[in-house]
Design a protein around this motif. Structure first.
Motif, PDB file in Angstrom:
ATOM      1  N   PHE A   1       0.837  -1.189   0.000  1.00  0.00           N
ATOM      2  CA  PHE A   1       0.000   0.000   0.000  1.00  0.00           C
ATOM      3  C   PHE A   1       0.876   1.245   0.000  1.00  0.00           C
ATOM      4  O   PHE A   1       2.020   1.226   0.448  1.00  0.00           O
ATOM      5  CB  PHE A   1      -0.908   0.029   1.239  1.00  0.00           C
ATOM      6  CG  PHE A   1      -1.945  -1.055   1.241  1.00  0.00           C
ATOM      7  CD1 PHE A   1      -1.661  -2.294   1.787  1.00  0.00           C
ATOM      8  CD2 PHE A   1      -3.182  -0.860   0.681  1.00  0.00           C
ATOM      9  CE1 PHE A   1      -2.603  -3.300   1.776  1.00  0.00           C
ATOM     10  CE2 PHE A   1      -4.143  -1.855   0.673  1.00  0.00           C
ATOM     11  CZ  PHE A   1      -3.848  -3.085   1.216  1.00  0.00           C
ATOM     12  N   GLY A   2       0.307   2.308  -0.489  1.00  0.00           N
ATOM     13  CA  GLY A   2       1.039   3.557  -0.483  1.00  0.00           C
ATOM     14  C   GLY A   2       1.117   4.128   0.922  1.00  0.00           C
ATOM     15  O   GLY A   2       0.287   3.830   1.772  1.00  0.00           O
ATOM     16  N   ALA A   3       2.132   4.938   1.150  1.00  0.00           N
ATOM     17  CA  ALA A   3       2.292   5.561   2.459  1.00  0.00           C
ATOM     18  C   ALA A   3       1.182   6.593   2.683  1.00  0.00           C
ATOM     19  O   ALA A   3       0.640   7.167   1.739  1.00  0.00           O
ATOM     20  CB  ALA A   3       3.656   6.240   2.546  1.00  0.00           C
ATOM     21  N   VAL A   4       0.886   6.810   3.939  1.00  0.00           N
ATOM     22  CA  VAL A   4      -0.127   7.816   4.278  1.00  0.00           C
ATOM     23  C   VAL A   4       0.522   9.194   4.242  1.00  0.00           C
ATOM     24  O   VAL A   4       1.605   9.396   4.779  1.00  0.00           O
ATOM     25  CB  VAL A   4      -0.698   7.542   5.693  1.00  0.00           C
ATOM     26  CG1 VAL A   4      -1.698   8.610   6.080  1.00  0.00           C
ATOM     27  CG2 VAL A   4      -1.339   6.163   5.744  1.00  0.00           C
ATOM     28  N   LYS A   5      -0.152  10.109   3.609  1.00  0.00           N
ATOM     29  CA  LYS A   5       0.417  11.451   3.447  1.00  0.00           C
ATOM     30  C   LYS A   5      -0.027  12.358   4.586  1.00  0.00           C
ATOM     31  O   LYS A   5      -1.154  12.234   5.104  1.00  0.00           O
ATOM     32  CB  LYS A   5      -0.063  12.067   2.126  1.00  0.00           C
ATOM     33  CG  LYS A   5       0.347  11.276   0.911  1.00  0.00           C
ATOM     34  CD  LYS A   5       1.738  11.671   0.475  1.00  0.00           C
ATOM     35  CE  LYS A   5       2.114  10.920  -0.783  1.00  0.00           C
ATOM     36  NZ  LYS A   5       3.224  10.026  -0.576  1.00  0.00           N
ATOM     37  N   LYS A   6       0.836  13.262   4.946  1.00  0.00           N
ATOM     38  CA  LYS A   6       0.528  14.205   6.011  1.00  0.00           C
ATOM     39  C   LYS A   6      -0.674  15.060   5.646  1.00  0.00           C
ATOM     40  O   LYS A   6      -1.514  15.380   6.487  1.00  0.00           O
ATOM     41  CB  LYS A   6       1.761  15.087   6.255  1.00  0.00           C
ATOM     42  CG  LYS A   6       1.573  16.111   7.353  1.00  0.00           C
ATOM     43  CD  LYS A   6       2.752  17.040   7.449  1.00  0.00           C
ATOM     44  CE  LYS A   6       2.759  18.063   6.347  1.00  0.00           C
ATOM     45  NZ  LYS A   6       3.702  19.168   6.567  1.00  0.00           N
ATOM     46  N   GLU A   7      -0.780  15.413   4.371  1.00  0.00           N
ATOM     47  CA  GLU A   7      -1.866  16.307   3.958  1.00  0.00           C
ATOM     48  C   GLU A   7      -3.227  15.655   4.204  1.00  0.00           C
ATOM     49  O   GLU A   7      -4.216  16.350   4.465  1.00  0.00           O
ATOM     50  CB  GLU A   7      -1.741  16.646   2.469  1.00  0.00           C
ATOM     51  CG  GLU A   7      -0.575  17.574   2.127  1.00  0.00           C
ATOM     52  CD  GLU A   7       0.780  16.903   2.220  1.00  0.00           C
ATOM     53  OE1 GLU A   7       1.783  17.618   2.423  1.00  0.00           O
ATOM     54  OE2 GLU A   7       0.842  15.662   2.115  1.00  0.00           O
ATOM     55  N   LEU A   8      -3.254  14.349   4.110  1.00  0.00           N
ATOM     56  CA  LEU A   8      -4.516  13.652   4.350  1.00  0.00           C
ATOM     57  C   LEU A   8      -4.948  13.855   5.804  1.00  0.00           C
ATOM     58  O   LEU A   8      -6.120  14.116   6.078  1.00  0.00           O
ATOM     59  CB  LEU A   8      -4.322  12.171   4.041  1.00  0.00           C
ATOM     60  CG  LEU A   8      -5.540  11.273   4.211  1.00  0.00           C
ATOM     61  CD1 LEU A   8      -6.616  11.653   3.214  1.00  0.00           C
ATOM     62  CD2 LEU A   8      -5.149   9.814   3.993  1.00  0.00           C
ATOM     63  N   CYS A   9      -4.009  13.713   6.713  1.00  0.00           N
ATOM     64  CA  CYS A   9      -4.329  13.903   8.131  1.00  0.00           C
ATOM     65  C   CYS A   9      -4.671  15.362   8.418  1.00  0.00           C
ATOM     66  O   CYS A   9      -5.503  15.655   9.274  1.00  0.00           O
ATOM     67  CB  CYS A   9      -3.146  13.474   9.001  1.00  0.00           C
ATOM     68  SG  CYS A   9      -2.635  11.771   8.756  1.00  0.00           S
ATOM     69  N   GLN A  10      -4.022  16.259   7.705  1.00  0.00           N
ATOM     70  CA  GLN A  10      -4.232  17.682   7.963  1.00  0.00           C
ATOM     71  C   GLN A  10      -5.607  18.153   7.551  1.00  0.00           C
ATOM     72  O   GLN A  10      -6.025  19.246   7.917  1.00  0.00           O
ATOM     73  CB  GLN A  10      -3.169  18.521   7.240  1.00  0.00           C
ATOM     74  CG  GLN A  10      -1.832  18.502   7.934  1.00  0.00           C
ATOM     75  CD  GLN A  10      -0.767  19.258   7.159  1.00  0.00           C
ATOM     76  OE1 GLN A  10      -0.864  19.394   5.932  1.00  0.00           O
ATOM     77  NE2 GLN A  10       0.248  19.735   7.847  1.00  0.00           N
ATOM     78  N   THR A  11      -6.314  17.335   6.783  1.00  0.00           N
ATOM     79  CA  THR A  11      -7.661  17.757   6.403  1.00  0.00           C
ATOM     80  C   THR A  11      -8.557  17.889   7.627  1.00  0.00           C
ATOM     81  O   THR A  11      -9.500  18.668   7.637  1.00  0.00           O
ATOM     82  CB  THR A  11      -8.296  16.760   5.418  1.00  0.00           C
ATOM     83  OG1 THR A  11      -8.197  15.448   5.973  1.00  0.00           O
ATOM     84  CG2 THR A  11      -7.605  16.787   4.077  1.00  0.00           C
ATOM     85  N   CYS A  12      -8.258  17.122   8.659  1.00  0.00           N
ATOM     86  CA  CYS A  12      -9.046  17.211   9.880  1.00  0.00           C
ATOM     87  C   CYS A  12      -8.244  17.746  11.063  1.00  0.00           C
ATOM     88  O   CYS A  12      -8.772  18.463  11.907  1.00  0.00           O
ATOM     89  CB  CYS A  12      -9.610  15.844  10.260  1.00  0.00           C
ATOM     90  SG  CYS A  12     -10.763  15.181   9.069  1.00  0.00           S
ATOM     91  N   HIS A  13      -7.009  17.358  11.129  1.00  0.00           N
ATOM     92  CA  HIS A  13      -6.193  17.746  12.282  1.00  0.00           C
ATOM     93  C   HIS A  13      -5.549  19.090  11.990  1.00  0.00           C
ATOM     94  O   HIS A  13      -4.406  19.187  11.541  1.00  0.00           O
ATOM     95  CB  HIS A  13      -5.135  16.675  12.577  1.00  0.00           C
ATOM     96  CG  HIS A  13      -5.723  15.404  13.093  1.00  0.00           C
ATOM     97  ND1 HIS A  13      -6.082  15.225  14.406  1.00  0.00           N
ATOM     98  CD2 HIS A  13      -6.042  14.243  12.458  1.00  0.00           C
ATOM     99  CE1 HIS A  13      -6.585  14.018  14.565  1.00  0.00           C
ATOM    100  NE2 HIS A  13      -6.580  13.400  13.400  1.00  0.00           N
ATOM    101  N   THR A  14      -6.311  20.089  12.295  1.00  0.00           N
ATOM    102  CA  THR A  14      -5.863  21.439  12.047  1.00  0.00           C
ATOM    103  C   THR A  14      -6.459  22.328  13.121  1.00  0.00           C
ATOM    104  O   THR A  14      -7.351  21.902  13.858  1.00  0.00           O
ATOM    105  CB  THR A  14      -6.288  21.887  10.634  1.00  0.00           C
ATOM    106  OG1 THR A  14      -5.779  23.198  10.392  1.00  0.00           O
ATOM    107  CG2 THR A  14      -7.795  21.906  10.498  1.00  0.00           C
TER     108      THR A  14
END
Lengths: 297, 821
Positions: free
Chosen positions: B777-790
């Motif tokens: 699987f592809g690595a999880v990107k920080k930007e994906l988490c930042q969509t909520c964790h902001t």
């Protein structure tokens, strides 16, 4: 007796009302800035995984030492100019020490007996200091106390006023004896006024509470009574009543001066001894803190 | 006024000091000095010196703390209840090596990042070197005495940042990009998602529509057991329907389905004979190689280690060009193997396996031994020994036994061995060294005569050889005679259910007794007794038999008595191939209806089992008739097929073990045992076992799904289990799936985990370094988490995703002593 206008600074030339205001604002901003800087520094210190209570604790201790040095300097002997400067510095540092204390206590109340003792000691010192500062300001600002009037000479001044008042009461109109027809009893009325309102007023220090709270009502009551009577007497008696009125006002100012100057003496009986007790507790506090610190600070 | 005021001040100060002193002495302990209550978790701690080790317990002993303190000692007091590893005072509790690697990696990232001003100010004004230099104490971060409800674990982001080379403002600000998160290593269980989804499942659906195929990720993955881990469902629930057959070997098209455990390796017997190597009996027909398991067992002592080394690389099937030393080594190996078999029978399998002496350990645990042995039945070994090395006991007692000219292989037609006449046998064995069995046919007699002739020739050999030979049985086991052993214990134990050859010590003893009783009588006709011309009967043979039997054992043997041979007119019923087990074999009394004889026989030998075959006067059995195990039941099922669902079986000259299924303990235990001593390319016996079990075509197919990690080139380990909470110890991040499950859109798991179909996932497993891999699987990107964790939305503080104590802290149960009665 001269009356002082408000806004005259203690010693030196008066900067005027506007200047006074500006200086106060600048002083306030300076205190705020330094306090803010202290809080920021403590925050950065804490971010460095150090206990910030050691930093603001020593800042607080240093500030307290500076405050105590004023007392020592006074004991050594200061020129009036130096004393004024010391006093200014004392007040200024005092505000900064408050900021250091708030930082050291982490904006919370204490939760142990020993800490409560420290807290209460410091708060008492601070509050008494603030009170004393306010007192000094109000005396200057309201100008109701003449220069040269000291607490010790107030009884003598009061006695002079009383004597002048009694002379004024006792003085009669010489032209009244030449008139065959019976005249109106104006002097009697004035005497009656003396007997009912003014006699007691001049016999001692009166209206302490009113002066503590800054109330003018007792004085107004007296001056109203005099004003009321003056409508019914002749011109000569009106002049007399006017003179009596000035004496009553002077007497009232003396009473105020006595209360004010008395407070100015009294608050130091709280401020200084409690400071000494606080020093004892502070030294003990420092020993305890370092004994239990485990080397982490 | 001022003097009065000052007097009052001094007075108040004195009163304060006195009051504090009184309060301190009158209060309980030093509670008065406490700056604040402890947190709720520590509320039961009453004594200051429980944590402040220098404070003592007196009213004034706390003053000792003003001297140089030992913050480490105080931190160690914390470890009394909060157990942590030895690296507890390192940053993060991680090892210096891990920290060094992390710092090195992050320094490169830090070079490209912009630190906030406050971080710069802090690092300039209050550098961290001094704080970390002596170790990070507990109190550095955990400040107590701040009230019952205070959160001791509360650490600000800025405090976390202070130590790190990478300094940033917030997660939604300049947090470094994720580095191949969450993958730190290849998966322990080899499962190619792409090929399964893209090929195997669709193919299976077409082939067998009724078969259950996972349709959702949750069919195999869930975090119900432990929120910290997205666990994989066990094999039985997910993979067994397709892969169990591979493990059991059902789908194996070539090679044995079982693991060769014990074997008699094939030797160049001819060459060994030519070079007069005294190997004793050894089957010619064996063509197997020495199993790595046997190498390990032989390797358990110094001598064995030397032997294994000496023969390593030798082609045992062709020793024509072997040097004398190598021949000697092979000879010693033969005896070592025989000794191994002997030990496995005489002692317990656990004793042999418990002393494997792997990695210097003297003894293995009982559980491990049980798994290593996998319940190998002793009878399997006995049966093998009796078929392959029938004279093992004799040989172990007295030296090598000259093998007969022809020995039947395991598939040779099995003749009925005649019951042994102990007197005839003993005399014959004593005189001629030839094992004799009753024979009724001329062929047998002829063969016997030939064997006797050979034996007589050998008897011309040096006395010690003759003595040894005279005592050993040359003949094949006949029907009904037990294998005599050299001592009472052996006699008691090795009462096999198969007929024993004549000429064995026990038989010889029986003959001696009969000879002493005057009942034994050599009968040359019928082959009962073979005498060489130059030999004198009985007395001499008795002496030789005694020598052969071993002096120390003679008394026991005599005490025990021999087994009486069945009487002459007693014929073993049926075919020898059918009547091999003494339990099945009728007793002499049953056959001949002679209860007195049977009773006498049993009285003479107290240890004789009641159903032991009676002595007979039958002629010795020809070696060729020496039979393989006789079941008496015809079957088309070969042993390997018989053990279809796992277990032990014997075939050719090997004892095999067939895996019983997934999580086979035998295979697992051997892999666990040998892995630490099996570096890749290693040549030790342990490495050989490991390589054998993890080869591409190994039975059990463990390596098909379980990856093998190379441990710094010194060992290897098989990953039997997928990632668990324990395996996640030491990681700097933690992630809980559960709170995220409700917010995923229709893509579900694929929202964060994108399947990389072209990833060379399986290539990762061609080498042993788990850190070199390609993920499915592809690595999880920080930007994906930042969509909520902001800021303003979900939490983004450091402690949400990162933990400080990477190895955890546990509170062990207290050691409460059991109250004495």
């Amino acid at each position: 007796m001269r009356s002082r206008a408000s806004g005259i600074s203690i010693g030196g030339r008066s900067p005027g009302p506007a200047g006074y205001l500006i200086s106060r604002i600048v002083q306030g901003l300076l205190i705020a800035a330094i306090s803010g800087g202290l809080f920021w520094l403590v925050w950065v210190y804490a971010n460095g995984l150090r206990d910030p209570r050691y930093l603001d604790g020593w800042v607080l201790a240093g500030g307290m030492a500076m405050q105590v040095s004023f007392q020592i300097a006074k004991a050594v002997g200061l020129s009036p100019k130096s004393a004024l400067r010391w006093r200014k510095m004392h007040i200024f540092v005092g505000y900064l020490v408050i900021a250091a204390f708030i930082s050291h206590s982490d904006f919370t109340l204490p939760d142990s007996g020993f800490e409560w003792a420290l807290w209460m000691g410091f708060v008492l010192v601070v509050l008494s200091g603030i009170f004393g500062t306010y007192l000094a300001w109000s005396q200057r600002a309201k100008g109701r106390i003449d220069d040269g009037v000291s607490y010790d000479c107030i009884p003598a001044l009061r006695a002079e006023l009383e004597l002048a008042f009694l002379r004024a009461i006792a003085e009669t109109d010489p032209s009244a004896a030449a008139i065959d027809l019976p005249g109106l009893p104006h002097d009697a009325w004035i005497t009656d006024l003396y007997a009912t309102h003014l006699g007691d007023f001049f016999q001692g220090h009166r209206n302490v509470t009113a002066h503590l709270i800054g109330s003018q009502r007792p004085l107004k009551r007296l001056t109203d009574a005099i004003d009321n009577l003056s409508h019914y007497v002749d011109q000569h008696r009106q002049a007399k009543l006017a003179y009596i009125k000035t004496l009553v006002i002077e007497k009232d100012r003396l009473d105020f001066a006595r209360v004010s100057l008395g407070l100015a003496r009294g608050w130091l009986f709280v401020h200084v001894p409690v400071t000494y007790a606080l020093i004892v507790l502070t030294v003990l506090h420092i020993f305890v803190v370092y004994a239990f610190s485990s080397g982490v600070w | 006024m001022a003097p009065r005021r000052n007097q009052l001040a001094v007075l108040l100060a004195l009163v304060t000091a006195i009051f504090m002193g009184l309060a301190l002495f009158l209060s309980k302990g030093t509670q008065l000095l406490m700056p604040g209550p402890l947190t709720s978790g520590h509320g039961a701690i009453e004594s200051c010196n429980a944590c402040h080790t220098k404070s003592g317990s007196n009213k004034l002993s706390w003053l000792h703390g003003l001297a140089a303190a030992d913050p480490l000692a105080d931190s160690k007091a914390c470890l009394t209840c909060h157990k942590m590893p030895a690296t507890a005072f390192n940053p993060h509790g991680a090892s210096a090596e891990v920290l060094g690697q992390s710092t090195k990696r992050l320094t490169k990232i830090a070079a490209g990042s912009i630190a906030p001003r406050s971080a710069i100010a802090q690092s300039v004004a209050f550098p961290m070197k001094d704080v970390i230099a002596g170790g990070l104490y507990c109190a550095t971060c955990h400040q107590e005495h701040q009230g019952i409800r205070f959160n001791l674990n509360k650490i600000s982001n800025e405090q976390c940042r202070s130590c790190h080379v990478v300094k940033f403002d917030s997660f939604d600000g300049h947090h470094p990009d994720f580095q191949n998160y969450p993958f730190e290593r290849r998966t322990r269980i080899i499962y190619d998602h792409a090929s399964h989804f893209g090929k195997h499942y669709p193919d299976l659906a077409k082939k067998d529509p009724a078969k259950s195929i996972p349709s959702t990720c949750a069919a195999c993955h869930n975090s119900n057991a432990d929120r910290r881990v997205m666990a994989t469902a066990p094999f039985d629930q997910t993979c067994s329907s397709c892969h169990l057959g591979q493990i059991l070997g059902k789908e194996r098209v070539s090679g044995p389905k079982g693991i060769a455990f014990l074997t008699l390796p094939g030797l160049d017997v001819e060459t060994l004979k030519k070079k007069n190597a005294a190997i004793g009996e050894w089957p010619d027909a064996s063509d197997t190689a020495l199993t790595p398991f046997m190498k390990m067992m032989i390797n358990r002592n110094e001598q064995g280690r030397g032997l294994v080394k000496a023969v390593d690389g030798l082609n045992l099937h062709d020793l024509a060009n072997a040097s004398d030393d190598q021949i000697k080594a092979v000879t010693n190996l033969v005896w070592e193997i025989k000794g191994l078999f002997h030990a496995l029978i005489k002692e317990k399998a656990s004793d042999v396996l418990g002393n494997l002496n792997v990695d210097g350990r003297a003894k293995l645990s009982a559980a491990l031994i049980a798994d290593l042995a996998a319940g190998i039945p002793r009878d399997a070994v006995i049966g093998a020994q009796q078929e392959w090395l029938p004279n093992l006991a004799t040989e172990m007692a007295g030296g090598p036994v000259t093998p007969p000219k022809e020995l039947p292989g395991p598939d040779a037609p099995q003749a009925i061995p005649e019951p042994i006449q102990p007197d005839a046998v003993s005399e014959a064995a004593a005189e001629t060294g030839t094992a004799e069995a009753g024979a009724e046919t001329e062929d047998v007699e002829a063969k016997l005569a030939a064997a006797t002739e050979t034996l007589c020739a050998e008897k011309a050999a040096p006395p010690e050889d003759a003595a040894a030979e005279s005592a050993t049985a040359e003949a094949e086991p006949d029907g009904g005679e037990e294998m005599p052993s050299t001592d009472e214990e052996s006699l008691a134990e090795i009462k096999g259910r198969v007929p024993l050859p004549t000429g064995t010590p026990r038989a010889i003893k029986a003959q001696i007794e009969d000879a002493e009783a005057g009942t034994a009588e050599a009968k040359p006709e019928g082959g009962r007794e073979t005498l060489c011309a130059e030999e004198s009967p009985r007395a001499e043979t008795e002496a030789q038999a005694k020598n052969a039997a071993g002096e120390s054992d003679t008394a026991q043997a005599e005490t025990e008595g021999g087994i009486e041979a069945p009487s002459a007119d007693q014929q073993p019923p049926g075919n020898t191939t059918e009547q091999f087990d003494d339990l099945l074999f009728p007793t002499g009394s049953e056959k001949a209806g002679q209860p007195e004889e049977a009773e006498a026989a049993s009285q003479a030998d107290g240890n004789t089992p009641p159903d032991a075959p009676p002595a007979s006067n039958t002629t010795p059995v020809d070696p060729q008739i020496q039979a393989a195990p006789v079941t008496g039941i015809e079957s088309d099922v070969d042993p390997e097929t018989w053990a279809e669902y796992g277990g032990w079986y014997r075939q050719d000259y090997t004892i095999y073990y067939r895996p019983t299924g997934h999580k086979d303990k035998f295979i697992q235990s051997w892999l666990v045992l040998t892995g630490p001593q099996a570096p890749k390319g290693g040549t030790s016996p342990a490495a050989a076992v490991f390589d054998y079990l993890t080869s591409k075509d190994a039975q059990g197919s463990c390596k098909k799904c379980h990856s093998v990690d190379d441990i710094r080139g010194k060992a290897r380990v098989v990953n039997f289990s997928p990632a668990s909470v324990q395996s996640k110890q030491g990681r700097f991040t933690n992630f809980i799936h559960e709170p995220h499950m409700g917010i995923m859109d229709n893509r579900g798991c694929l929202t964060c985990h994108s399947l990389e179909k072209s990833s060379p996932y399986l290539k990762s497993y061609e080498q042993g370094n788990p850190g070199k891999f390609s993920a499915s699987f592809g690595a999880v990107k920080k930007e994906l988490c930042q969509t909520c964790h902001t800021s303003g939305e979900a939490r983004q503080d450091c402690l949400l995703c990162h933990k400080y104590h990477v190895n955890g802290a546990a509170t062990p149960i207290m050691n409460t002593k059991i109250p004495a009665q």
